[in-house]
Design a protein around this motif. Structure first.
Motif, PDB file in Angstrom:
ATOM      1  N   ALA A  81       0.863  -1.179   0.000  1.00  0.00           N
ATOM      2  CA  ALA A  81       0.000   0.000   0.000  1.00  0.00           C
ATOM      3  C   ALA A  81       0.899   1.229   0.000  1.00  0.00           C
ATOM      4  N   GLU A  82       0.719   2.086  -0.983  1.00  0.00           N
ATOM      5  CA  GLU A  82       1.561   3.275  -1.121  1.00  0.00           C
ATOM      6  C   GLU A  82       0.831   4.493  -0.559  1.00  0.00           C
ATOM      7  N   ILE A  83       1.414   5.091   0.480  1.00  0.00           N
ATOM      8  CA  ILE A  83       0.852   6.291   1.094  1.00  0.00           C
ATOM      9  C   ILE A  83       1.983   7.274   1.407  1.00  0.00           C
ATOM     10  N   GLU A  84       1.625   8.507   1.615  1.00  0.00           N
ATOM     11  CA  GLU A  84       2.624   9.518   1.978  1.00  0.00           C
ATOM     12  C   GLU A  84       2.894   9.437   3.472  1.00  0.00           C
ATOM     13  N   VAL A  85       4.182   9.327   3.842  1.00  0.00           N
ATOM     14  CA  VAL A  85       4.577   9.309   5.252  1.00  0.00           C
ATOM     15  C   VAL A  85       5.844  10.148   5.405  1.00  0.00           C
ATOM     16  N   SER A  86       5.793  11.117   6.288  1.00  0.00           N
ATOM     17  CA  SER A  86       6.968  11.942   6.565  1.00  0.00           C
ATOM     18  C   SER A  86       6.731  12.700   7.861  1.00  0.00           C
ATOM     19  N   PHE A  87       7.670  13.555   8.231  1.00  0.00           N
ATOM     20  CA  PHE A  87       7.513  14.347   9.439  1.00  0.00           C
ATOM     21  C   PHE A  87       6.263  15.224   9.393  1.00  0.00           C
ATOM     22  N   TRP A  88       5.811  15.599   8.201  1.00  0.00           N
ATOM     23  CA  TRP A  88       4.601  16.419   8.133  1.00  0.00           C
ATOM     24  C   TRP A  88       3.410  15.662   7.535  1.00  0.00           C
ATOM     25  N   SER A  89       3.527  14.364   7.409  1.00  0.00           N
ATOM     26  CA  SER A  89       2.432  13.524   6.933  1.00  0.00           C
ATOM     27  C   SER A  89       2.379  12.241   7.766  1.00  0.00           C
ATOM     28  N   TYR A  90       1.967  12.408   9.009  1.00  0.00           N
ATOM     29  CA  TYR A  90       1.879  11.260   9.917  1.00  0.00           C
ATOM     30  C   TYR A  90       0.745  11.505  10.910  1.00  0.00           C
ATOM     31  N   ASP A  91      -0.474  11.441  10.395  1.00  0.00           N
ATOM     32  CA  ASP A  91      -1.630  11.686  11.247  1.00  0.00           C
ATOM     33  C   ASP A  91      -2.400  10.386  11.491  1.00  0.00           C
ATOM     34  N   ASP A  92      -3.656  10.506  11.892  1.00  0.00           N
ATOM     35  CA  ASP A  92      -4.434   9.314  12.246  1.00  0.00           C
ATOM     36  C   ASP A  92      -4.570   8.347  11.071  1.00  0.00           C
ATOM     37  N   ASN A  93      -4.737   8.888   9.848  1.00  0.00           N
ATOM     38  CA  ASN A  93      -4.893   8.015   8.679  1.00  0.00           C
ATOM     39  C   ASN A  93      -3.643   7.191   8.428  1.00  0.00           C
ATOM     40  N   GLN A  94      -2.487   7.848   8.466  1.00  0.00           N
ATOM     41  CA  GLN A  94      -1.231   7.111   8.264  1.00  0.00           C
ATOM     42  C   GLN A  94      -1.047   6.046   9.339  1.00  0.00           C
ATOM     43  N   GLN A  95      -1.284   6.422  10.568  1.00  0.00           N
ATOM     44  CA  GLN A  95      -1.048   5.490  11.668  1.00  0.00           C
ATOM     45  C   GLN A  95      -1.976   4.279  11.584  1.00  0.00           C
ATOM     46  N   ALA A  96      -3.233   4.503  11.215  1.00  0.00           N
ATOM     47  CA  ALA A  96      -4.174   3.393  11.096  1.00  0.00           C
ATOM     48  C   ALA A  96      -3.794   2.463   9.945  1.00  0.00           C
ATOM     49  N   LEU A  97      -3.408   3.041   8.815  1.00  0.00           N
ATOM     50  CA  LEU A  97      -3.024   2.226   7.664  1.00  0.00           C
ATOM     51  C   LEU A  97      -1.769   1.423   7.976  1.00  0.00           C
ATOM     52  N   ILE A  98      -0.785   2.052   8.591  1.00  0.00           N
ATOM     53  CA  ILE A  98       0.462   1.365   8.929  1.00  0.00           C
ATOM     54  C   ILE A  98       0.197   0.197   9.877  1.00  0.00           C
TER      55      ILE A  98
END
Length: 339
Positions: A182-199
């Protein structure tokens, strides 16, 4: 030589790849494309730095060109024609499935997209993994997956990936057929609830996470002191986080993490990559590069391990500096995120 390697997820769990993938977009989707031989050297350097039996993970797109055409794939076709022995040393993922500037999960669109990708790639390299670039919200994800499985069984590609999906969509898709990445944006300024749930969900399901733009599209490297430092016509100038007021508001994060990188003796880019890698064994940072030196710098970031104290220091910086600006250009485009 890179020492750490990772296993892919899903149906590709027997494939070992580098700990850091190689995004190819900047080779062609830029107002002033770099020299082709420079791009070839960048790809070769990443492959040559890997242990025997480990593949370099390359990431492209059907539309990675200023005219939204297949220029990136055509460049890859010329690379594989010149260096055919590198076909088996690379694992190639390509995004597609866009029609009229919007995602389309129909079998007709997906088939046309995959055929167009392979036609542009030429005879020397088969598409390893195909990803719909965005989730078509008009079509149930179960239908999209069944369409992808149909194409996979026809031999169009070997593995299925998703891009910009949310955790619930990934779970539903994986229940139909194993998703490799699954390809998503993750970085110091892209790590919110959506990223954390997907990860978290991807780790549970043994799905690799391709974390694109781990350097914040170059922002966290410290190479840009203001939006005026961007080259003329650079697509990043349209992003809300690169607008003057947001650029300045977010710069405290750059300064904080740069200080941590300096103390550790690594580059800010390598610290960004190491932090993304630290989020789980299934994480594969996906920075872009068109220079051999940058490709190798990024790869070395995958070998760096953060101490608990360093991770806490980074988290403290992020907590103290809420991010200003949207991930892309605002609601009109961001509606296609987290499908």
């Amino acid at each position: 030589m890179v020492s750490r390697t990772v296993k892919l997820g899903g149906t590709a769990s027997d494939i070992t790849v580098a700990p850091v993938a190689h995004g190819l977009m900047a080779m062609t989707w830029t107002p002033n494309p770099p020299d082709e031989e420079q791009c070839f050297a960048s790809i070769k350097a990443g492959v040559d730095a890997l242990p025997s039996g480990t593949k370099a993970f390359l990431n492209s797109g059907e539309f990675y060109a200023m005219d939204h055409g297949t220029g990136n794939l055509e460049l890859l076709s010329r690379f594989y024609a010149k260096y055919p022995e590198y076909a088996d040393k690379t694992f190639l993922s390509v995004k597609g499935g866009i029609r009229n500037m919007a995602p389309d999960g129909s079998i007709e669109c997906l088939r046309a997209s995959v055929d167009n990708i392979q036609r542009a790639l030429g005879p020397n390299k088969k598409l390893d993994l195909f990803e719909p670039a965005r989730i078509d919200r008009k079509t149930p994800i179960e239908t999209i997956m069944n369409n992808l499985v149909t194409l996979l069984k026809e031999g169009k590609f070997s593995h299925i990936g998703l891009s910009e999906c949310n955790a619930n969509t990934l779970r539903k898709a994986h229940a139909v057929y194993p998703v490799t990445a699954a390809e998503i944006e993750v970085s110091f300024w892209s790590y919110d609830d959506n990223q954390q749930a997907l990860i978290s969900t991807a780790r549970e399901l043994n799905v690799s996470v391709l974390a694109y733009s781990p350097l914040g599209r170059g922002y966290f490297t410290g190479a840009f002191k203001s939006p005026n430092d961007l080259p003329a016509g650079d697509p990043r100038s349209r992003f809300t986080r690169f607008k003057e007021e947001n650029f300045k508001a977010n710069y405290a994060i750059v300064e904080g993490v740069s200080a941590i990188a300096e103390k550790k003796g690594v580059t800010p880019s390598q610290l960004c990559i190491a932090w993304v890698s630290s989020l789980g064994p299934h994480m594969i940072p996906l920075p872009g590069s068109s220079k051999a030196s940058r490709t190798l710098e990024n790869l070395q970031g995958g070998d760096i391990v953060l101490t608990p104290e360093e991770s806490k220091a980074i988290n403290d910086i992020l907590a103290a500096n809420p991010v200003a600006g949207d991930r892309y250009f605002g609601a009109d485009v961001d509606v296609h995120l987290w499908g």
